[in-house]
Design a protein around this motif. Structure first.
Motif, short mmCIF file in Angstrom:
data_model
loop_
_atom_site.label_atom_id
_atom_site.label_comp_id
_atom_site.label_asym_id
_atom_site.label_seq_id
_atom_site.Cartn_x
_atom_site.Cartn_y
_atom_site.Cartn_z
N ASP A 181 0.81 -1.22 0.00
CA ASP A 181 0.00 0.00 0.00
C ASP A 181 0.84 1.27 0.00
N LEU A 182 2.14 1.13 0.19
CA LEU A 182 2.99 2.31 0.25
C LEU A 182 3.16 2.93 -1.13
N CYS A 183 3.59 4.18 -1.12
CA CYS A 183 3.64 4.96 -2.36
C CYS A 183 5.06 5.48 -2.58
N LEU A 185 7.18 7.73 3.54
CA LEU A 185 8.39 8.53 3.76
C LEU A 185 9.23 7.91 4.87
N LEU A 186 8.59 7.55 5.98
CA LEU A 186 9.32 7.02 7.12
C LEU A 186 9.89 5.64 6.84
N ARG A 187 9.19 4.85 6.03
CA ARG A 187 9.66 3.49 5.74
C ARG A 187 10.50 3.42 4.47
N LEU A 230 15.30 12.26 8.27
CA LEU A 230 14.05 12.42 8.99
C LEU A 230 14.32 12.75 10.45
N LEU A 231 13.50 13.65 10.99
CA LEU A 231 13.53 13.97 12.42
C LEU A 231 12.11 13.84 12.94
#
Length: 992
Positions: A246-248, A264-266, A275-276
């Motif tokens: 399902d990720l983009c 974004l996080l994965r 990333l912060l």
């Protein structure tokens, strides 16, 4: 800055910077890169003969300008021409400067905007140099200059996470941090984003851009120069639970915001970006599971100097400020609370309110509950009035009902329907907002939150003294007993911090007087009896697997400030398990333990409290007094028999205090476990305990570094009282230490258990085996797991097994024995003089070939009852060989471990024959093997055979589909003597 970078700075200018050989390599890289990116190829003949100007024209002709530049920059990076990359970065900062100016204006406005507490007005908006240095270090590249990093900022509500992020954005916009690291830094608040309709990442970036048309292509052209700041991660509904499918990966594709941030996080989208992420303490588990974290940073909030500055600014009058600060400083608990800026404001406000009424501040500072009760009751008492109005009483009761519902439903944001259901009418809302105890949530009109979760917890606790849970309109709100149990059990309600403490703190006599004065009637006194009954139940059922957090109980008792009740309550507990991580924990634990006289088992750790002492530092006198109270339970609790100290750092003085209590005649310990404990010198004092404690039968050292002198001192001590159980696991032992251990085995006539696993003993094993060949040894259990043994060691072990008549349990797991070593062992196992009845060979690099020797030994050895051979690649062929032996009438095996052995359902027929033929096999562990439904069907048919003696089958039901799970469940229900579990270790563990 012009709309196109290329209109001012052509590619040719940068190609001219390349030397002749570099320019040739550039062309070769161009050919490879365009093939890798599957781009339209420029004819190689044209590229090969092109000059710098011609090549620049070819690039722009065949590729769109932005793409041409991106290819060029990538090639510069591959050629390690970082100077050119950096020069381009400086030239292209037109967009960056535009965005930085916008970000500076935006976050300066947010910083100075009026907040509830106005805390930021007391501190500089400008970021200090030391803060800049720290922020820079968070993203300092560890390996390469473009390595992406994911940094977590973790801390409780109000500690200053958002403040830190705002400062970061302002510092970056002023070029004070990340100057050569990030071209663009974007701030996303999950609280705001979750309300958006489906959008693309480009849309989210555009929301932060000063103009409607953000130059997305330019911004993402170098993703390694991007930093995404994600605030309030816990507000992201659903977290990171989406499946990978399902990720983009397309930043222009519109998707639910949750999916975008998860992508974004994965690292599905812009994986090169850094990333912060700011989160509350209870949220990081899913981050740890699905996100590769570079570092976790925990903001400290106000340091001692900040707190003093804040008190002085808040009270204006220096005399009043110092009076309040001195009282708070005397209380470890209140002073610790002031670390969180928002709670510091609440405390100061409460003290100021009491000052203005001429009240005694000592009473207000008596407990945390007293501070909050004064704060809340004063908010609902009109200025100048002696007491509340009926309307304000009703409003507070309604607010308490709302708070209780929120705590039980994990809700911290409320809509107007929630308010109405709990008795808050529309006309009450302006008054509640005026008290600042209730706030509008963000920019939305119909969403509300409590000022701080601690205020919500206080109001929820107060609810139980005003009404019964049966009177609450929401069915999720449970009774007092369930609240207390949930508060004390570690695995439940992790977000409940002060709820139990406030509930018991309100039972204090002084707090009862406040409540009676505010509400005008006698409140329920049943809660104290319910608390007593809860502790009694916990004491009677014990504390399996350390499920109860004793420190949570201690905090509740400490908050009551009722010594008589505390003494009665703590003596209902037979076990205590807690972790001391700061001075407040130390004070609270000491307060309760000094009353203990009925404990049977104590397990604790001490961290961040006692530092290594030198001439410049020492532990405070009060901390030493508290530590003495904790240690004194060893002598005052006449029933205490087991002590486990783990993950602790003790200074020399605190270590001596502890040892003195251990050596006291009133200390009657039978078991002492020391796991990962660092102590400063004087280790001989601990070993001398063995001279003074004849009842001490079990002594265990794990992950604790022992010197050679320590080992000698320990063995000398062990020879005196002749205790019978010893563990020295992962204690940095070497082969040389085996000489001392060998003497211990020979001389100690009661030493029946020795575990020296996780030490590098290899060449020292012959000494141990020689000692064990002595007829005087009485050792029964010998653990040599992960001791760097090789197949050569098996010759000495085999000889020992033939000559030793006492060793029954031998653990050789996690050693490289291979089939050759196993063959040597099996020669000894087949001999009639071998008395071994339990052998562990887990992860010993055994294959199917070794199973032939093992099968022969199983038939010949009538004594062997337990065989653990998991985590070896014996596969179906090896199991087939073993099964032939297991079905033999002379095989007496009762427990067989075959977990993670590369088995498939093809071996289930052979295993089924064992289940129907063996009269002795009671436990079989098959977890972590690739069995399917057909294999399980074969096993279940065998389990139904009337001759099947199996009692425990090791399988993890959740590894199978629903049909197979149902089959296994049905088999368990059919056979009450059968257990199917994935936790066979707890069943086969050796009990001493």
């Amino acid at each position: 800055m012009a709309a196109s970078f290329f209109s001012d700075f052509g590619l040719m200018w940068y190609l001219e910077e390349l030397k002749k050989e570099e320019f040739r390599k550039f062309k070769e890289h161009l050919k490879q890169m365009t093939l890798h990116l599957e781009l339209k190829q420029i004819p190689w003949t044209e590229v090969k003969k092109a000059s710098r100007e011609e090549l620049a024209n070819l690039l722009i002709k065949h590729y769109e300008e932005q793409q041409a530049w991106n290819i060029t920059l990538r090639i510069f990076q591959k050629m390690d021409r970082r100077d050119l990359c950096m020069k381009v970065m400086r030239e292209r900062t037109g967009y960056t400067k535009t965005y930085q100016a916008h970000a500076k204006q935006k976050f300066s406005r947010l910083w100075s905007s009026k907040s509830v507490t106005e805390i930021q007005l007391y501190f500089e908006e400008e970021v200090k140099q030391e803060e800049c240095d720290h922020l820079d270090r968070l993203f300092a590249p560890k390996e390469t200059w473009k390595q992406p990093r994911t940094v977590i900022i973790q801390g409780p509500q109000g500690i200053g996470k958002t403040t830190l992020l705002m400062k970061l954005m302002m510092a970056w916009s002023d070029n004070k941090i990340f100057r050569d690291r990030f071209l663009y830094t974007f701030y996303f608040c999950c609280r705001e984003l979750r309300e958006l309709p489906p959008a693309s990442l480009a849309d989210l970036i555009s929301r932060e851009w000063p103009d409607p048309a953000a130059p997305i292509t330019e911004i993402v052209s170098q993703p390694e120069r991007l930093l995404f700041v994600i605030d309030s991660f816990e507000e992201l509904q659903g977290g990171l639970n989406e499946p990978d499918s399902d990720l983009c990966g397309d930043l222009m594709e519109k998707r639910p915001v949750q999916v975008l941030l998860s992508s974004l996080l994965r690292r599905k989208m812009l994986p090169e970006a850094s990333l912060l992420i700011a989160v509350k303490p209870e949220c990081p588990k899913e981050l740890r599971d699905l996100v590769t974290i570079s570092e976790i940073y925990q903001p400290r909030g106000f340091n001692e100097s900040d707190r003093l500055v804040y008190f002085c600014c808040f009270f204006k009058d220096p005399k009043r400020a110092m009076e309040a600060f001195s009282l708070v400083r005397e209380s470890e608990q209140l002073f610790s609370i002031c670390q969180i800026p928002l709670l510091c404001w609440i405390l100061c406000t409460s003290l100021k309110q009491e000052m203005q009424k001429g009240k005694d501040l000592v009473l207000t500072c008596q407990s945390t509950t007293s501070v909050y009760s004064s704060f809340v009751f004063n908010l609902f008492t009109p200025e100048g009035a002696q007491g509340p109005t009926p309307q304000s009483q009703h409003q507070l009761k309604a607010l308490c009902s709302l708070a209780a519902e929120g705590m039980w439903t994990d809700t911290f944001e409320f809509c107007e329907d929630d308010l109405r259901r709990n008795g808050v009418v529309d006309a009450d809302i302006p008054a509640l907002l005026g008290t600042k105890i209730l706030l509008k949530y963000g920019e939305r009109e119909s969403s509300y939150v409590f000022l701080h979760v601690c205020i919500q917890e206080f109001c929820a606790a107060l609810f139980y003294l005003l009404k019964s849970h049966l009177d609450h309109p929401h069915p999720a709100v449970r009774c007092v007993q369930e609240l207390l149990v949930a508060n004390f059990e570690k695995a439940r309600r992790a977000h409940w911090i002060f709820l139990g403490c406030f509930l018991t703190g309100l039972l204090n006599k002084k707090e009862q007087e406040k409540l009676d004065a505010f509400f005008g009637f006698q409140l329920s006194q049943e809660i104290k009896q319910q608390f007593h009954q809860c502790l009694k139940s916990l004491g009677e059922r014990g504390n399996p697997q350390g499920q109860v957090d004793s420190l949570a109980i201690f905090y509740c008792l400490f908050e009551m400030q009722d010594p008589a009740f505390v003494k009665q309550a703590v003596n209902l507990l037979q076990e205590a398990n807690f972790h001391i991580i700061d001075n407040v924990d130390l004070v609270v634990s000491a307060y309760c333990l000094k009353y203990c006289s009925s404990l049977r088992k104590l397990c604790f750790s001490v961290q961040n409290v006692f530092k290594k002492e030198d001439e410049h530092s020492s532990t405070s006198d009060y901390s030493l007094v508290c530590w003495h109270h904790i240690c004194s339970v060893l002598t005052t609790s006449g029933h205490l028999r087991e002590l486990q100290v783990q993950d602790s750092t003790l200074s020399e003085s605190t270590f001596v205090t502890w040892c003195n209590q251990l050596r006291h005649p009133s200390c009657r310990l039978q078991k002492l476990g020391i796991n990962n404990v660092s102590f400063s010198g004087q280790s001989v004092l601990l070993f001398e305990v063995l001279f003074y404690q004849p009842d001490l039968k079990y002594l265990s050292f794990t992950l604790t570094k022992l010197s050679r002198d320590d080992i000698r001192s320990l063995c000398d001590a062990l020879n005196y009282p002749a205790g019978n159980v010893k563990e020295l696991v992962n204690c940095h032992l070497s082969p040389i230490d085996c000489e001392v251990l060998a003497g211990l085995l020979t001389n100690n006539k009661k030493l029946t258990y020795l575990n020296v696993s996780c030490n590098q003993l290899d060449t020292g094993v012959p000494l141990l085996c020689e000692a064990l060949c002595s007829p005087d040894t009485v050792l029964v259990y010998l653990m040599l797991a992960f001791c760097h043994l090789s197949e050569q060691c098996c010759e000495y072990i085999s000889e020992m097994l033939l000559r030793n008549k006492s060793v029954r349990y031998l653990d050789l797991g996690a050693n490289v024995l291979k089939d050759e070593g196993l063959k040597t062992l099996c020669e000894a196992l087949k001999h009639p003089d071998c008395c071994l009845d339990s052998l562990c060979l887990v992860k010993c690099f055994i294959t199917a070939a070794g199973c032939e020797d093992l099968a022969s030994a199983l038939i010949s050895n009538q004594n062997l009852k337990i065989l653990q051979i998991g985590c070896n690649e014996i596969r179906d062929v090896g199991v087939q060989l073993l099964c032939r032996a297991l079905t033999h009438p002379d095989c007496r095996l009762e427990i067989l471990g075959l977990e993670e052995c590369g088995l498939t359902s093809a071996c289930c027929k052979d295993l089924a024959s064992v289940l129907t033929c063996s009269k002795t096999l009671q436990q079989l562990n098959l977890t972590l093997n690739a069995l399917d439904h057909t294999g399980v069907v074969v096993l279940c048919e065998a389990l139904r055979h009337p001759e099947c003696a199996l009692q425990v089958l090791g399988l993890r039901k959740t590894d199978f589909d629903e049909e197979t799970q149902a089959l296994l469940t049905a088999e368990e229900e059919r056979n009450p003597n059968l257990t199917i579990t994935d936790d066979c270790d707890t069943i086969t563990r050796v009990e001493i």
